[in-house]
Scaffold this active site. Structure first.
Site, PDB file in Angstrom:
ATOM      1  N   THR A 135       0.829  -1.202   0.000  1.00  0.00           N
ATOM      2  CA  THR A 135       0.000   0.000   0.000  1.00  0.00           C
ATOM      3  C   THR A 135       0.863   1.251   0.000  1.00  0.00           C
ATOM      4  O   THR A 135       1.947   1.251   0.572  1.00  0.00           O
ATOM      5  CB  THR A 135      -0.890  -0.019   1.265  1.00  0.00           C
ATOM      6  N   ARG A 163     -14.319  -7.201  -0.806  1.00  0.00           N
ATOM      7  CA  ARG A 163     -13.720  -6.906   0.509  1.00  0.00           C
ATOM      8  C   ARG A 163     -13.151  -5.493   0.512  1.00  0.00           C
ATOM      9  O   ARG A 163     -12.469  -5.089  -0.417  1.00  0.00           O
ATOM     10  CB  ARG A 163     -12.611  -7.915   0.797  1.00  0.00           C
ATOM     11  N   VAL A 164     -13.444  -4.734   1.540  1.00  0.00           N
ATOM     12  CA  VAL A 164     -12.886  -3.386   1.655  1.00  0.00           C
ATOM     13  C   VAL A 164     -11.982  -3.349   2.878  1.00  0.00           C
ATOM     14  O   VAL A 164     -12.366  -3.804   3.953  1.00  0.00           O
ATOM     15  CB  VAL A 164     -14.017  -2.336   1.785  1.00  0.00           C
ATOM     16  N   GLY A 165     -10.778  -2.816   2.687  1.00  0.00           N
ATOM     17  CA  GLY A 165      -9.821  -2.753   3.796  1.00  0.00           C
ATOM     18  C   GLY A 165      -9.876  -1.428   4.531  1.00  0.00           C
ATOM     19  O   GLY A 165     -10.881  -0.703   4.485  1.00  0.00           O
ATOM     20  N   THR A 186      -0.491   1.212   6.671  1.00  0.00           N
ATOM     21  CA  THR A 186      -0.434   0.053   5.790  1.00  0.00           C
ATOM     22  C   THR A 186      -0.422  -1.193   6.660  1.00  0.00           C
ATOM     23  O   THR A 186      -0.113  -1.126   7.844  1.00  0.00           O
ATOM     24  CB  THR A 186       0.807   0.092   4.872  1.00  0.00           C
TER      25      THR A 186
END
Ligand code: ASP
Length: 274
Positions: A135, A163-165, A186
């Site tokens: 990231t 999926r959302v982080g 990150t």
């Protein structure tokens, strides 16, 4: 840094990394379980706490610019999927999949999927190692005292589609608040969300903890809760002190100031930073 404000700085820094292709963001975004790119990004301006974010975006390289458009051109904070793609089309940020998926990525995906079928444990470990440091994020302070933060990611490799982080979620993957600090995170999004890592740093700083101690304390807190190897933070406070902390072996990071005329780069914990 000579033109524009903190918001412009973080957008430019993140855009360069999104275009580079060697990070898990923009062109370099890793593939999800179905072999597709789905990116998340978020941006925050500390002056008025404005936020823009997108999630599960499939056809954009400069995803951070799309997040900024959500902030500046819509009435919303977070737009996902098809709605985000539509916005990208309207502002000429949309690109075909061929710009984001290359043979290298497909080969890596195929070999991970093959090993998944036989050795699930080892593969999970491998997937983690591959995806962890990818990231990209930036934090900045400008001469007017404005703080800004931006984070952009392809997410974790082989993630479930949809999926959302943490990266598009304010408080989790980033935070910026004038008079306090700006933070970008990150690591494994699920842990970062549960710890509200970026807001947690800001809360400590607001209570008088130094920026260096604050990022360290939050990384230690996450390590205690969830174990090592899952988080890295970069941050800057209201007077320009820069800090980073992580519980992984390596985290690439760099910083500069207008009067320095150079950029300081570090990778390992023992490397001098700032
Ligand atoms: N934090 C990102 C996510 O979980 C992944 C990363 O930082 O590499 O989506």
């Amino acid at each position: 840094m000579r033109r524009g404000n903190a918001l412009d700085m973080v957008v430019e820094a993140v855009s360069v990394m999104e275009f580079d292709g060697s990070y898990d963001a923009g062109k370099g975004s890793v593939l999800n379980l179905f072999g597709e790119v789905e990116q998340d990004a978020g941006i925050m301006f500390g002056k008025d706490l404005s936020v823009g974010a997108v999630a599960a975006v499939r056809h954009v390289i400069n995803t951070i610019r799309l997040a900024r458009l959500v902030m500046e051109k819509t009435d919303h904070v977070l737009i996902v999927g098809d709605g985000a793609e539509e916005l990208a089309k309207q502002f000429n940020l949309w690109v075909p999949s061929t710009e984001l998926i290359n043979e290298n990525k497909i080969n890596r995906y195929n070999s991970l999927i093959r090993s998944l079928r036989t050795r699930y444990e080892r593969n999970t470990e491998l997937a983690r190692r591959f995806s962890l440091m990818g990231t990209v994020g930036a934090v900045a302070l400008d001469r007017d005292g404005n703080l800004a933060a931006a984070t952009s990611t392809g997410g974790t490799i082989l993630k479930w589609p949809g999926r959302v982080g943490d990266s598009p979620l304010p408080g989790a993957g980033y935070w910026a608040e004038n008079g306090v600090c700006a933070v970008s995170a990150t690591g494994i999004g699920e842990f970062i969300i549960r710890a509200m890592a970026s807001l947690r740093v800001a809360n400590l700083v607001r209570d008088g903890v130094s920026i260096g101690d604050a990022v360290r304390q939050v990384v230690d807190y996450v390590t205690k809760l969830f174990g090592p190897g899952n988080i890295g933070l970069i941050a800057i406070d209201k007077v320009g002190n820069v800090a980073s902390a992580f519980n992984t072996e390596v985290m690439g990071r760099a910083w500069s100031r207008e009067d320095m005329g150079r950029v300081v780069i570090a990778h390992f914990a023992a490397d001098q930073f700032p």
